[in-house]
Structure formats: structure tokens, C-alpha cells
Motif scaffolding. Structure first.
Motif, PDB file in Angstrom:
ATOM      1  N   SER A 235       0.682  -1.409  -0.023  1.00  0.00           N
ATOM      2  CA  SER A 235       0.027   0.138   0.168  1.00  0.00           C
ATOM      3  C   SER A 235       0.861   1.460  -0.143  1.00  0.00           C
ATOM      4  O   SER A 235       0.374   2.298  -0.138  1.00  0.00           O
ATOM      5  N   GLY A 236       1.979   1.356   0.372  1.00  0.00           N
ATOM      6  CA  GLY A 236       2.925   2.233   0.451  1.00  0.00           C
ATOM      7  C   GLY A 236       2.891   2.777   1.872  1.00  0.00           C
ATOM      8  O   GLY A 236       2.573   2.161   2.820  1.00  0.00           O
ATOM      9  N   HIS A 237       3.757   3.818   2.111  1.00  0.00           N
ATOM     10  CA  HIS A 237       4.325   4.258   3.574  1.00  0.00           C
ATOM     11  C   HIS A 237       2.973   4.748   4.217  1.00  0.00           C
ATOM     12  O   HIS A 237       3.387   4.620   5.551  1.00  0.00           O
ATOM     13  N   GLU A 238       2.052   5.098   3.817  1.00  0.00           N
ATOM     14  CA  GLU A 238       0.918   5.879   4.307  1.00  0.00           C
ATOM     15  C   GLU A 238       0.208   4.685   5.454  1.00  0.00           C
ATOM     16  O   GLU A 238      -0.443   5.221   6.315  1.00  0.00           O
ATOM     17  N   ASP A 239       0.378   3.522   4.936  1.00  0.00           N
ATOM     18  CA  ASP A 239      -0.269   2.421   5.675  1.00  0.00           C
ATOM     19  C   ASP A 239       0.633   1.724   6.641  1.00  0.00           C
ATOM     20  O   ASP A 239       0.090   0.476   7.149  1.00  0.00           O
ATOM     21  N   VAL A 240       1.784   1.885   6.756  1.00  0.00           N
ATOM     22  CA  VAL A 240       2.695   1.207   7.764  1.00  0.00           C
ATOM     23  C   VAL A 240       2.258   1.237   9.012  1.00  0.00           C
ATOM     24  O   VAL A 240       2.471   0.298   9.758  1.00  0.00           O
ATOM     25  N   TYR A 241       2.220   2.620   9.526  1.00  0.00           N
ATOM     26  CA  TYR A 241       1.880   2.414  11.070  1.00  0.00           C
ATOM     27  C   TYR A 241       0.706   1.847  11.224  1.00  0.00           C
ATOM     28  O   TYR A 241       0.564   1.360  12.291  1.00  0.00           O
ATOM     29  N   ALA A 242      -0.524   2.050  10.657  1.00  0.00           N
ATOM     30  CA  ALA A 242      -1.749   1.481  10.604  1.00  0.00           C
ATOM     31  C   ALA A 242      -1.572  -0.219  10.826  1.00  0.00           C
ATOM     32  O   ALA A 242      -2.173  -0.937  11.598  1.00  0.00           O
ATOM     33  N   ALA A 243      -0.707  -0.737  10.018  1.00  0.00           N
ATOM     34  CA  ALA A 243      -0.459  -2.453  10.147  1.00  0.00           C
ATOM     35  C   ALA A 243       0.164  -2.859  11.580  1.00  0.00           C
ATOM     36  O   ALA A 243       0.132  -3.839  11.632  1.00  0.00           O
ATOM     37  N   VAL A 244       0.912  -1.662  12.104  1.00  0.00           N
ATOM     38  CA  VAL A 244       1.455  -2.279  13.382  1.00  0.00           C
ATOM     39  C   VAL A 244       1.219  -1.584  14.706  1.00  0.00           C
ATOM     40  O   VAL A 244       1.819  -1.639  15.749  1.00  0.00           O
ATOM     41  N   GLU A 245       0.160  -0.663  14.850  1.00  0.00           N
ATOM     42  CA  GLU A 245      -0.217   0.294  15.638  1.00  0.00           C
ATOM     43  C   GLU A 245      -0.281  -0.587  16.998  1.00  0.00           C
ATOM     44  O   GLU A 245       0.274  -0.254  17.977  1.00  0.00           O
ATOM     45  N   ARG A 246      -1.221  -1.630  16.970  1.00  0.00           N
ATOM     46  CA  ARG A 246      -1.594  -2.107  18.386  1.00  0.00           C
ATOM     47  C   ARG A 246      -0.352  -2.880  19.037  1.00  0.00           C
ATOM     48  O   ARG A 246      -0.052  -2.869  19.959  1.00  0.00           O
ATOM     49  N   PRO A 247       0.227  -3.938  17.882  1.00  0.00           N
ATOM     50  CA  PRO A 247       1.382  -4.480  18.770  1.00  0.00           C
ATOM     51  C   PRO A 247       2.349  -3.465  18.952  1.00  0.00           C
ATOM     52  O   PRO A 247       3.125  -3.739  20.148  1.00  0.00           O
ATOM     53  N   LEU A 248       2.634  -2.391  18.329  1.00  0.00           N
ATOM     54  CA  LEU A 248       3.671  -1.534  18.706  1.00  0.00           C
ATOM     55  C   LEU A 248       3.291  -0.597  20.019  1.00  0.00           C
ATOM     56  O   LEU A 248       4.179  -0.845  20.741  1.00  0.00           O
ATOM     57  N   GLN A 249       1.965  -0.448  20.356  1.00  0.00           N
ATOM     58  CA  GLN A 249       1.565   0.148  21.374  1.00  0.00           C
ATOM     59  C   GLN A 249       1.877  -0.773  22.694  1.00  0.00           C
ATOM     60  O   GLN A 249       2.171  -0.248  23.807  1.00  0.00           O
ATOM     61  N   LEU A 250       1.369  -2.045  22.532  1.00  0.00           N
ATOM     62  CA  LEU A 250       1.391  -3.038  23.500  1.00  0.00           C
ATOM     63  C   LEU A 250       2.777  -3.194  23.822  1.00  0.00           C
ATOM     64  O   LEU A 250       3.356  -3.234  24.898  1.00  0.00           O
ATOM     65  N   ALA A 251       3.853  -3.592  22.582  1.00  0.00           N
ATOM     66  CA  ALA A 251       5.257  -3.755  23.203  1.00  0.00           C
ATOM     67  C   ALA A 251       5.869  -2.717  23.691  1.00  0.00           C
ATOM     68  O   ALA A 251       6.677  -2.861  24.833  1.00  0.00           O
ATOM     69  N   GLN A 252       5.620  -1.444  23.263  1.00  0.00           N
ATOM     70  CA  GLN A 252       6.363  -0.246  23.941  1.00  0.00           C
ATOM     71  C   GLN A 252       5.801   0.191  25.456  1.00  0.00           C
ATOM     72  O   GLN A 252       6.584   0.598  26.384  1.00  0.00           O
ATOM     73  N   THR A 253       4.617  -0.046  25.667  1.00  0.00           N
ATOM     74  CA  THR A 253       3.847  -0.023  27.037  1.00  0.00           C
ATOM     75  C   THR A 253       4.408  -0.999  27.815  1.00  0.00           C
ATOM     76  O   THR A 253       4.863  -0.573  29.135  1.00  0.00           O
ATOM     77  N   ALA A 254       4.381  -2.410  27.508  1.00  0.00           N
ATOM     78  CA  ALA A 254       5.156  -3.305  28.198  1.00  0.00           C
ATOM     79  C   ALA A 254       6.459  -3.121  28.640  1.00  0.00           C
ATOM     80  O   ALA A 254       6.952  -3.772  29.626  1.00  0.00           O
ATOM     81  N   ALA A 255       7.211  -2.353  27.806  1.00  0.00           N
ATOM     82  CA  ALA A 255       8.560  -2.155  28.112  1.00  0.00           C
ATOM     83  C   ALA A 255       8.845  -1.677  29.452  1.00  0.00           C
ATOM     84  O   ALA A 255      10.028  -1.358  30.001  1.00  0.00           O
ATOM     85  N   VAL A 256       7.743  -0.810  29.933  1.00  0.00           N
ATOM     86  CA  VAL A 256       8.048  -0.257  31.381  1.00  0.00           C
ATOM     87  C   VAL A 256       8.235  -1.423  32.320  1.00  0.00           C
ATOM     88  O   VAL A 256       8.910  -0.918  33.448  1.00  0.00           O
ATOM     89  N   LEU A 257       7.865  -2.630  31.980  1.00  0.00           N
ATOM     90  CA  LEU A 257       8.347  -3.637  33.155  1.00  0.00           C
ATOM     91  C   LEU A 257      10.109  -3.570  33.262  1.00  0.00           C
ATOM     92  O   LEU A 257      10.436  -4.174  34.316  1.00  0.00           O
TER      93      LEU A 257
END
Length: 94
Positions: free
Chosen positions: A12-34
Motif C-alpha cells: 500500500s505504500g508508506h501511508e499504511d505502515v503505521y496502521a499495520a503495526v499500531e496495536r502491537p507497537l503500542q502493546l510492546a512499547q507500553t510493556a517495556a515499562v516492566l
């Protein structure tokens, strides 16, 4: 995340990259607080003084910028950020 990011980029191009990884990215980065908590209680020998700014900056980008300002998510540099961070995480796991 790397697979989903590259797949979205190629399909789809660069415009859709973040949408493809948004939830896993948010989960992983938030879990890194551990990592900070583990350092504080002594489960790992990582210095909290080094871990805190690293995790804090990732949380700032994930939640403070990308979540707070949706218009930034389709910028080409965001797709570059997602892909480069994903590559370093894959490389760091070996």
C-alpha cells in the motif's frame, strides 16, 4: 512487526505502515515499562539510569506523538522509524 510493516509498505505504500503495526507497537512499547520495574527491584542488572530515558523516549514517541497526533502516522519518516526499529529488535534478539 517487521513483517507487517514491510508487507504494508510493499502493498500500500508508506501511508499504511503505521496502521499495520499500531496495536502491537503500542502493546510492546507500553510493556517495556516492566524493564524499568525489573531494574528497580533487582531482577535484572540493567541500570535504571540508562533504561529509563530509553523507554521514556519510546513511550513519548508512541503515545505522546503518534497517538496524540494522528496526522503524523502517515508521514514517510514514521514508516522509516517503524521499520528501522523493527530491524534492530529482530537483530537484538539473537
Amino acid at each position: 512487526r517487521l513483517y507487517y510493516a514491510v508487507d504494508a509498505l510493499l502493498r500500500s505504500g508508506h501511508e499504511d505502515v503505521y496502521a499495520a503495526v499500531e496495536r502491537p507497537l503500542q502493546l510492546a512499547q507500553t510493556a517495556a515499562v516492566l524493564e524499568i520495574l525489573h531494574g528497580l527491584v533487582g531482577l535484572v542488572r540493567s541500570p535504571v539510569s540508562a533504561t529509563l530515558p530509553q523507554i521514556g523516549s519510546r513511550l513519548f514517541v508512541t503515545w505522546g506523538i503518534l497517538w496524540s497526533f494522528p496526522e503524523t502516522r502517515t508521514h514517510i519518516l514514521v514508516s522509516s522509524l517503524v521499520i528501522s526499529c523493527s530491524i534492530t529488535e529482530v537483530g537484538g534478539s539473537y
